[in-house]
Design a protein around this motif. Sequence first.
Motif, PDB file in Angstrom:
ATOM      1  N   PHE A   1       0.844  -1.190   0.000  1.00  0.00           N
ATOM      2  CA  PHE A   1       0.000   0.000   0.000  1.00  0.00           C
ATOM      3  C   PHE A   1       0.885   1.248   0.000  1.00  0.00           C
ATOM      4  O   PHE A   1       2.090   1.182   0.224  1.00  0.00           O
ATOM      5  N   PHE A   2       0.257   2.400  -0.232  1.00  0.00           N
ATOM      6  CA  PHE A   2       0.968   3.666  -0.262  1.00  0.00           C
ATOM      7  C   PHE A   2       0.687   4.465   1.015  1.00  0.00           C
ATOM      8  O   PHE A   2      -0.418   4.393   1.577  1.00  0.00           O
ATOM      9  N   VAL A   3       1.655   5.229   1.449  1.00  0.00           N
ATOM     10  CA  VAL A   3       1.498   6.128   2.589  1.00  0.00           C
ATOM     11  C   VAL A   3       1.753   7.555   2.112  1.00  0.00           C
ATOM     12  O   VAL A   3       2.772   7.834   1.491  1.00  0.00           O
TER      13      VAL A   3
ATOM     14  N   TYR B   1      -0.388  11.144   8.704  1.00  0.00           N
ATOM     15  CA  TYR B   1      -0.265  10.296   7.514  1.00  0.00           C
ATOM     16  C   TYR B   1      -1.558   9.516   7.267  1.00  0.00           C
ATOM     17  O   TYR B   1      -2.356   9.291   8.179  1.00  0.00           O
ATOM     18  N   LYS B   2      -1.716   9.066   6.023  1.00  0.00           N
ATOM     19  CA  LYS B   2      -2.860   8.256   5.654  1.00  0.00           C
ATOM     20  C   LYS B   2      -2.418   7.175   4.676  1.00  0.00           C
ATOM     21  O   LYS B   2      -1.413   7.317   3.972  1.00  0.00           O
ATOM     22  N   ILE B   3      -3.178   6.072   4.649  1.00  0.00           N
ATOM     23  CA  ILE B   3      -2.875   4.940   3.769  1.00  0.00           C
ATOM     24  C   ILE B   3      -3.783   5.013   2.541  1.00  0.00           C
ATOM     25  O   ILE B   3      -5.000   5.167   2.669  1.00  0.00           O
ATOM     26  N   ASN B   4      -3.195   4.913   1.379  1.00  0.00           N
ATOM     27  CA  ASN B   4      -3.948   4.866   0.131  1.00  0.00           C
ATOM     28  C   ASN B   4      -3.951   3.442  -0.414  1.00  0.00           C
ATOM     29  O   ASN B   4      -2.888   2.796  -0.499  1.00  0.00           O
ATOM     30  N   LEU B   5      -5.136   2.956  -0.778  1.00  0.00           N
ATOM     31  CA  LEU B   5      -5.272   1.603  -1.296  1.00  0.00           C
ATOM     32  C   LEU B   5      -5.353   1.623  -2.823  1.00  0.00           C
ATOM     33  O   LEU B   5      -5.779   2.609  -3.416  1.00  0.00           O
ATOM     34  N   HIS B   6      -4.950   0.529  -3.427  1.00  0.00           N
ATOM     35  CA  HIS B   6      -5.041   0.405  -4.882  1.00  0.00           C
ATOM     36  C   HIS B   6      -5.297  -1.050  -5.229  1.00  0.00           C
ATOM     37  O   HIS B   6      -5.351  -1.926  -4.343  1.00  0.00           O
ATOM     38  N   LYS B   7      -5.458  -1.346  -6.506  1.00  0.00           N
ATOM     39  CA  LYS B   7      -5.908  -2.674  -6.922  1.00  0.00           C
ATOM     40  C   LYS B   7      -4.880  -3.769  -6.686  1.00  0.00           C
ATOM     41  O   LYS B   7      -5.212  -4.956  -6.706  1.00  0.00           O
ATOM     42  N   LEU B   8      -3.603  -3.441  -6.473  1.00  0.00           N
ATOM     43  CA  LEU B   8      -2.573  -4.462  -6.264  1.00  0.00           C
ATOM     44  C   LEU B   8      -2.320  -4.759  -4.792  1.00  0.00           C
ATOM     45  O   LEU B   8      -1.414  -5.506  -4.450  1.00  0.00           O
ATOM     46  N   ILE B   9      -3.122  -4.171  -3.886  1.00  0.00           N
ATOM     47  CA  ILE B   9      -2.907  -4.376  -2.461  1.00  0.00           C
ATOM     48  C   ILE B   9      -3.239  -5.816  -2.086  1.00  0.00           C
ATOM     49  O   ILE B   9      -4.099  -6.457  -2.698  1.00  0.00           O
ATOM     50  N   ALA B  10      -2.547  -6.335  -1.087  1.00  0.00           N
ATOM     51  CA  ALA B  10      -2.759  -7.707  -0.608  1.00  0.00           C
ATOM     52  C   ALA B  10      -3.269  -7.649   0.835  1.00  0.00           C
ATOM     53  O   ALA B  10      -2.721  -6.914   1.660  1.00  0.00           O
ATOM     54  N   MET B  11      -4.337  -8.401   1.123  1.00  0.00           N
ATOM     55  CA  MET B  11      -4.917  -8.429   2.464  1.00  0.00           C
ATOM     56  C   MET B  11      -5.096  -9.868   2.933  1.00  0.00           C
ATOM     57  O   MET B  11      -5.329 -10.767   2.125  1.00  0.00           O
TER      58      MET B  11
END
Length: 424
Positions: free
Chosen positions: A4-6, A20-30
């Motif tokens: 993820f991106f910060v 700070y905040k976390i930005n999610l995208h389609k390649l994120i793994a959970m």
Amino acid sequence: MSNFFVHQNVGSYKILDNPYKINLHKLIAMKVIEKFCGSIHGFRFVSFPDMTNGKVENNTTVDVIGKVSGYGDVIIGDKYGSPNQRMDVQLQDIDGNKMKVTFWDPYVDDFKAKFDNDKAVVNVMIVKFAKLREWRGIFFVSHGFNVARIFMNNNIDEINAFKKSFVDKNGDEVANHKMISLADPSTKAFFTNIKCVQLFELDTIFELITLYENIFPNSETSPYNIHVATSCVAVATIHSIETDQPWYYIACRKCSKKVTTNNPEDEIEVVGDVRKNKKTTHDCPDCGPDVNVISRFKVQIKLKDESGAASLVFFDRDVVKLIMKTAHSLVDKCAGAESYPEDLDAMIGKKVMVKFDVTQFNLNNSYQVVSRMTQEEVMFKTFYKLSMIEMYECRSSTHRSNMLVSMVEKCSSYAKVMNMLVVG
């Protein structure tokens, strides 16, 4: 969670007070974990006194918890030509401090569903990501855009602990106290200098006013002064819609007054080398020429109670409350005033309390306009107390009618005598 991106948490409105905040995208793994150590919801409760004493920053959200001690009816409004809904809820903390929570649109439905489904003896609610607001010196909270979440009597540690602490400090009697009804402040104007009536009385009131005009030329000595509006309040059921009357009008968007439409179909204007018909414009008596317009409701409705019937005109605000649709949307659907929209039939059968003024204009034109309308049960009860319905119900309708007929006959006879004396 990985990949993820910060980024920096910038902007005037922050859901969390974190740099700070976390930005999610389609390649994120959970990955879902079975056990989690720590607070699942991460509540950050702020006390009611801290919120009202200016200790909360305006650009952040807070979490609030309290016992639901009261709630109001759903208030229907009109925003940019579309209906919206609002509802006020009152929370009480352990020390007796109170805070109003205002829900809008989908959050109204969310609160009602959770309150009805999860109702308990002591109803405790948490609003996560609430936004502190101030209006004319009064502090209240609302939901923070679309990120807020409502918890109602959930079996979680925070709610269970609050219930226990509330009962321990205030006792079962206070904890189980019946919730109050939060009436919309505007409805208080219902019972200011009014006459509570049943519909069968209206014709008699109108006739008495006309007779008194002849009997008492000096308005100051008349029991009914036609030069001053007589405000009446009645509780009745909507029986039918008078479909032979227009059901909407073209209004100024700013002041809602009826506009005059200028439609110069045969007039041509030249712009450069282009010739075209002049555009349709609308003139408002208050706001001036060429104003923005919108369709507003003006519906003639027949009301009935146990005593009789009467026809009154309902305007936009009240019709929108009853059918949850705007005139603008129905005009587009029906393509003209000649086509009667069946959506208006949703009002039929609903019980309402209406306030209207009896004036000389109304008498001359048989035109009664509803100035206020409510469906609040608490207002119905107040009406019944003021109008002494219990006393009327002890008498037969025939006896009541005979009393009024006798009153009119006496006034008519007195008027004839007065006229004879004047002529003589």
